[in-house]
Design a protein around this motif. Structure first.
Motif, PDB file in Angstrom:
ATOM      1  N   UNK A  15      35.802 -17.402  18.197  1.00 19.58           N
ATOM      2  CA  UNK A  15      36.645 -18.143  19.140  1.00 19.58           C
ATOM      3  C   UNK A  15      38.080 -17.640  19.059  1.00 19.58           C
ATOM      4  N   UNK A  16      38.557 -17.400  17.848  1.00 17.29           N
ATOM      5  CA  UNK A  16      39.910 -16.879  17.688  1.00 17.29           C
ATOM      6  C   UNK A  16      40.014 -15.461  18.243  1.00 17.29           C
ATOM      7  N   UNK A  17      38.971 -14.658  18.087  1.00 17.96           N
ATOM      8  CA  UNK A  17      38.971 -13.305  18.637  1.00 17.96           C
ATOM      9  C   UNK A  17      39.001 -13.324  20.169  1.00 17.96           C
ATOM     10  N   UNK A  42      36.416 -19.177  27.888  1.00 22.25           N
ATOM     11  CA  UNK A  42      35.193 -19.959  27.653  1.00 22.25           C
ATOM     12  C   UNK A  42      33.989 -19.203  28.209  1.00 22.25           C
ATOM     13  N   UNK A  43      34.139 -18.617  29.385  1.00 27.11           N
ATOM     14  CA  UNK A  43      33.041 -17.824  29.947  1.00 27.11           C
ATOM     15  C   UNK A  43      32.694 -16.644  29.041  1.00 27.11           C
ATOM     16  N   UNK A  44      33.698 -16.009  28.462  1.00 25.80           N
ATOM     17  CA  UNK A  44      33.455 -14.899  27.535  1.00 25.80           C
ATOM     18  C   UNK A  44      32.726 -15.371  26.289  1.00 25.80           C
ATOM     19  N   UNK A  45      33.109 -16.533  25.776  1.00 33.14           N
ATOM     20  CA  UNK A  45      32.438 -17.069  24.589  1.00 33.14           C
ATOM     21  C   UNK A  45      30.984 -17.406  24.877  1.00 33.14           C
ATOM     22  N   UNK A  46      30.722 -17.981  26.023  1.00 29.22           N
ATOM     23  CA  UNK A  46      29.342 -18.325  26.393  1.00 29.22           C
ATOM     24  C   UNK A  46      28.519 -17.052  26.541  1.00 29.22           C
ATOM     25  N   UNK A  47      29.107 -16.020  27.136  1.00 28.49           N
ATOM     26  CA  UNK A  47      28.396 -14.751  27.290  1.00 28.49           C
ATOM     27  C   UNK A  47      28.077 -14.116  25.947  1.00 28.49           C
ATOM     28  N   UNK A  48      28.982 -14.241  24.955  1.00 27.39           N
ATOM     29  CA  UNK A  48      28.731 -13.687  23.629  1.00 27.39           C
ATOM     30  C   UNK A  48      27.565 -14.388  22.948  1.00 27.39           C
ATOM     31  N   UNK A  49      27.416 -15.681  23.210  1.00 24.65           N
ATOM     32  CA  UNK A  49      26.355 -16.459  22.554  1.00 24.65           C
ATOM     33  C   UNK A  49      25.006 -16.259  23.196  1.00 24.65           C
ATOM     34  N   UNK A  50      24.983 -15.799  24.437  1.00 34.15           N
ATOM     35  CA  UNK A  50      23.719 -15.650  25.187  1.00 34.15           C
ATOM     36  C   UNK A  50      22.942 -14.431  24.760  1.00 34.15           C
TER      37      UNK A  50
END
Length: 50
Positions: A15-17, A42-50
């Motif tokens: 999240x910090x990154x 937030x969209x980038x974080x969701x994409x990383x988790x997918x």
């Protein structure tokens, strides 16, 4: 600023990154995203988790 809530401690570095910054408030680490960038981050974080 938007506060990031309900995140796992293991995800803090990711999240910090993604652009969040942290503050220690009442002995707890809180993460925040700048409001004007929050949606994209937030969209980038969701994409990383997918």
């Amino acid at each position: 600023m938007r506060r990031v809530r309900n995140y796992r401690a293991d995800d803090r570095d990711q999240i910090k990154a993604a652009g969040a910054f942290s503050e220690a408030i009442q002995y707890r680490t809180r993460l925040f995203l700048p409001t004007h960038k929050a949606r994209g981050k937030v969209e980038a974080l969701v994409a990383m988790r997918a």
